[in-house]
Design a protein around this motif. Structure first.
Motif, PDB file in Angstrom:
ATOM      1  N   ALA A 164      25.400  49.041  71.118  1.00 51.73           N
ATOM      2  CA  ALA A 164      24.318  49.781  71.764  1.00 51.73           C
ATOM      3  C   ALA A 164      23.613  48.921  72.811  1.00 51.73           C
ATOM      4  O   ALA A 164      23.226  49.410  73.882  1.00 51.73           O
ATOM      5  CB  ALA A 164      23.311  50.262  70.712  1.00 51.73           C
ATOM      6  N   MET A 165      23.480  47.648  72.524  1.00 50.93           N
ATOM      7  CA  MET A 165      22.840  46.727  73.469  1.00 50.93           C
ATOM      8  C   MET A 165      23.702  46.562  74.732  1.00 50.93           C
ATOM      9  O   MET A 165      23.173  46.426  75.841  1.00 50.93           O
ATOM     10  CB  MET A 165      22.597  45.373  72.802  1.00 50.93           C
ATOM     11  N   ALA A 166      25.023  46.574  74.562  1.00 50.67           N
ATOM     12  CA  ALA A 166      25.926  46.495  75.722  1.00 50.67           C
ATOM     13  C   ALA A 166      25.786  47.744  76.579  1.00 50.67           C
ATOM     14  O   ALA A 166      25.755  47.661  77.817  1.00 50.67           O
ATOM     15  CB  ALA A 166      27.369  46.329  75.254  1.00 50.67           C
ATOM     16  N   TYR A 167      25.687  48.893  75.948  1.00 53.67           N
ATOM     17  CA  TYR A 167      25.507  50.146  76.690  1.00 53.67           C
ATOM     18  C   TYR A 167      24.165  50.149  77.427  1.00 53.67           C
ATOM     19  O   TYR A 167      24.073  50.623  78.564  1.00 53.67           O
ATOM     20  CB  TYR A 167      25.587  51.336  75.734  1.00 53.67           C
ATOM     21  N   ASP A 168      23.155  49.584  76.784  1.00 49.94           N
ATOM     22  CA  ASP A 168      21.842  49.477  77.413  1.00 49.94           C
ATOM     23  C   ASP A 168      21.903  48.623  78.673  1.00 49.94           C
ATOM     24  O   ASP A 168      21.315  48.968  79.705  1.00 49.94           O
ATOM     25  CB  ASP A 168      20.841  48.872  76.424  1.00 49.94           C
ATOM     26  N   ALA A 206      21.184  49.743  82.548  1.00 53.08           N
ATOM     27  CA  ALA A 206      20.158  49.056  83.331  1.00 53.08           C
ATOM     28  C   ALA A 206      20.700  48.523  84.654  1.00 53.08           C
ATOM     29  O   ALA A 206      20.002  48.558  85.676  1.00 53.08           O
ATOM     30  CB  ALA A 206      19.572  47.907  82.511  1.00 53.08           C
ATOM     31  N   ILE A 207      21.933  48.036  84.642  1.00 52.31           N
ATOM     32  CA  ILE A 207      22.499  47.407  85.848  1.00 52.31           C
ATOM     33  C   ILE A 207      23.266  48.391  86.717  1.00 52.31           C
ATOM     34  O   ILE A 207      23.166  48.361  87.949  1.00 52.31           O
ATOM     35  CB  ILE A 207      23.409  46.220  85.446  1.00 52.31           C
ATOM     36  N   CYS A 208      24.016  49.279  86.082  1.00 59.38           N
ATOM     37  CA  CYS A 208      24.869  50.197  86.847  1.00 59.38           C
ATOM     38  C   CYS A 208      24.179  51.512  87.221  1.00 59.38           C
ATOM     39  O   CYS A 208      24.561  52.160  88.194  1.00 59.38           O
ATOM     40  CB  CYS A 208      26.147  50.498  86.063  1.00 59.38           C
ATOM     41  N   LYS A 209      23.172  51.911  86.424  1.00 60.57           N
ATOM     42  CA  LYS A 209      22.467  53.163  86.715  1.00 60.57           C
ATOM     43  C   LYS A 209      20.956  52.955  86.625  1.00 60.57           C
ATOM     44  O   LYS A 209      20.270  53.617  85.828  1.00 60.57           O
ATOM     45  CB  LYS A 209      22.897  54.255  85.737  1.00 60.57           C
ATOM     46  N   PRO A 210      20.417  52.034  87.430  1.00 60.10           N
ATOM     47  CA  PRO A 210      18.991  51.697  87.307  1.00 60.10           C
ATOM     48  C   PRO A 210      18.054  52.875  87.574  1.00 60.10           C
ATOM     49  O   PRO A 210      16.997  52.979  86.942  1.00 60.10           O
ATOM     50  CB  PRO A 210      18.804  50.580  88.350  1.00 60.10           C
ATOM     51  N   ILE A 253      29.885  46.483  84.456  1.00 57.96           N
ATOM     52  CA  ILE A 253      28.743  45.652  84.852  1.00 57.96           C
ATOM     53  C   ILE A 253      29.169  44.590  85.862  1.00 57.96           C
ATOM     54  O   ILE A 253      28.538  44.413  86.910  1.00 57.96           O
ATOM     55  CB  ILE A 253      28.088  44.985  83.617  1.00 57.96           C
ATOM     56  N   LEU A 254      30.261  43.877  85.551  1.00 56.05           N
ATOM     57  CA  LEU A 254      30.743  42.822  86.451  1.00 56.05           C
ATOM     58  C   LEU A 254      31.192  43.395  87.790  1.00 56.05           C
ATOM     59  O   LEU A 254      30.971  42.795  88.844  1.00 56.05           O
ATOM     60  CB  LEU A 254      31.887  42.055  85.787  1.00 56.05           C
TER      61      LEU A 254
END
Length: 311
Positions: free
Chosen positions: A116-120, A124-128, A220-221
Motif C-alpha cells: 500500500a505504501m508503494a502504491y501511495d 504521489a509522484i505519477c499522479k500528483p 515511478i522511475l
C-alpha cells in the motif's frame, strides 16, 4: 488402544537460537536491548503521528499501521525468545498455535502495508494532481482493511492446517519460536497439505505484493527520468528511498526461508534469517523512516519543544 489425542504432544520445548552456554547471557542482553529499542522506536513513531496533525496524511497513515504491526509481531516473538536464553523454554500446544497464528497474521499484514505504501508513492509522484482523490481516506481505509483481512485468512489457513497434524513423540522444536518449518519436521502426520498451503499463502503474500511494488516503482522511475531538474529528481527519489530500503530488507530475508526446494530444509540456517525479519527489522523500520524523513524530524522537534515549554 490409546486414542490419537492421548498420544499427541501437549507441550513443546523451544531450543532457542543457540545451545552454546557461553553465548546465552550476551545474546540475552543483546536481544533485550534490540527489543527495548524496537518498542520505544515504534511506539514513539505511533505517538508522534497521532500528536502531529500535519502527519495525518496517507503516507503516515500507512506508516502508523506499519509501526503498529512491527510493535505487535515483535512482541509475539521476542519475549519468548528471551526466556530461552536463561532457562529451558517450554510452550504448550495451544500457546504454540496461538503464537503461530499471530506471527503469520502480522507478517502477512506487513507485506500488504508495504505494498500500500508503494502504491501511495506511485500516486504521489505519477499522479500528483489527483493524489487527494486517488489516496482518499476511504481508499486508505480499504487498503488497510484488505491487508488485515489477507493476514487473517493466511494465518487461519496456516494454523488450521497445523492443528490437523499429530505430534507423536518428538516435542523439541529446533527454533526460538513456533515457526512452520520446524513444526513440520516434528509431525508424524503427512505434511503434504501443509506444504501446499505454505506455497500458496506465501506465494500470494509475497508474489502479489512484490509484483505490485515492482510495477509501482517501474512507473515511478519512468516518471522520475522525465523530470528535467536534477533537484526535482533527487527530491522524488528521496521520498521513495526509505520505503525501498524497508521493502528490500523485509522481502529479501522473509522470502528466502520459504521459497526453497522444501519448506523443511535447514532449520539452523533458517533461524538466522528469521531473526533478521522478526527481531531486527521491527527495530530498524522506525530509524529508516525517521532519520531520512524531514517531516518526522520536524514533528519530533516541535513535540519536544512543546513538552519543554510545559515544564
Amino acid at each position: 488402544m490409546a486414542s490419537e489425542n492421548d498420544s499427541s504432544v501437549k507441550e513443546f520445548i523451544l531450543l532457542g537460537l543457540t545451545q552454546q552456554p557461553e553465548l546465552q547471557l550476551p545474546l540475552f542482553f543483546l536481544f533485550f536491548g534490540i527489543y527495548v529499542v524496537s518498542m520505544v522506536g515504534n511506539l514513539g513513531l505511533i505517538v508522534l503521528i497521532i500528536l502531529n496533525p500535519h502527519l495525518h496524511t496517507p503516507m503516515y497513515y500507512f506508516l502508523f499501521n506499519l509501526s503498529f504491526t512491527d510493535l505487535c509481531y515483535s512482541s509475539v516473538i521476542t519475549p519468548k525468545m528471551l526466556v530461552s536464553f536463561v532457562k529451558q523454554n517450554t510452550i504448550s500446544h495451544a500457546e504454540c498455535m496461538t503464537q503461530l497464528f499471530f506471527f503469520a497474521f502480522f507478517v502477512i499484514d506487513e507485506c500488504f502495508i508495504l505494498t500500500a505504501m508503494a502504491y501511495d508513492r506511485y500516486a504521489a509522484i505519477c499522479k500528483p494532481l489527483l493524489y487527494k482523490v486517488t489516496m482518499s481516506h476511504q481508499v486508505c481505509f480499504v487498503l488497510m482493511v484488505g491487508g488485515y483481512t489477507m493476514g487473517f485468512v493466511g494465518a487461519m489457513a496456516h494454523t488450521v492446517c497445523m492443528l490437523r497434524l499429530t505430534f507423536c513423540d518428538g516435542n523439541i522444536i529446533n527454533h526460538y519460536m513456533c515457526d512452520i518449518p520446524p513444526l513440520l519436521e516434528l509431525s508424524c502426520t503427512n505434511t503434504a497439505i501443509n506444504e501446499l498451503v505454505v506455497f500458496i499463502v506465501v506465494g500470494v503474500s509475497v508474489i502479489v505484493p512484490s509484483l505490485t511494488i515492482f510495477i509501482s516503482y517501474t512507473l515511478i522511475l519512468s516518471n522520475i527520468l522525465r523530470i528535467h531538474s536534477t533537484k526535482g529528481r533527487s527530491k522524488a527519489l528521496s521520498t521513495c528511498s526509505s520505503h525501498m530500503i524497508a521493502v528490500s530488507l523485509f522481502f529479501g530475508s522473509s522470502s528466502f526461508i520459504y521459497f526453497k526446494s522444501s519448506p523443511v530444509g535447514s532449520v539452523d540456517q533458517d533461524k538466522i534469517y528469521t531473526v533478521f525479519y522478526t527481531v531486527a527489522i521491527p527495530m530498524m523500520n522506525p530509524f529508516i523512516y525517521s532519520l531520512r524523513n524531514k517531516d518526522v524530524k520536524l514533528a519530533l522537534s516541535k513535540t519536544l519543544k512543546k513538552r519543554c515549554s510545559f515544564k
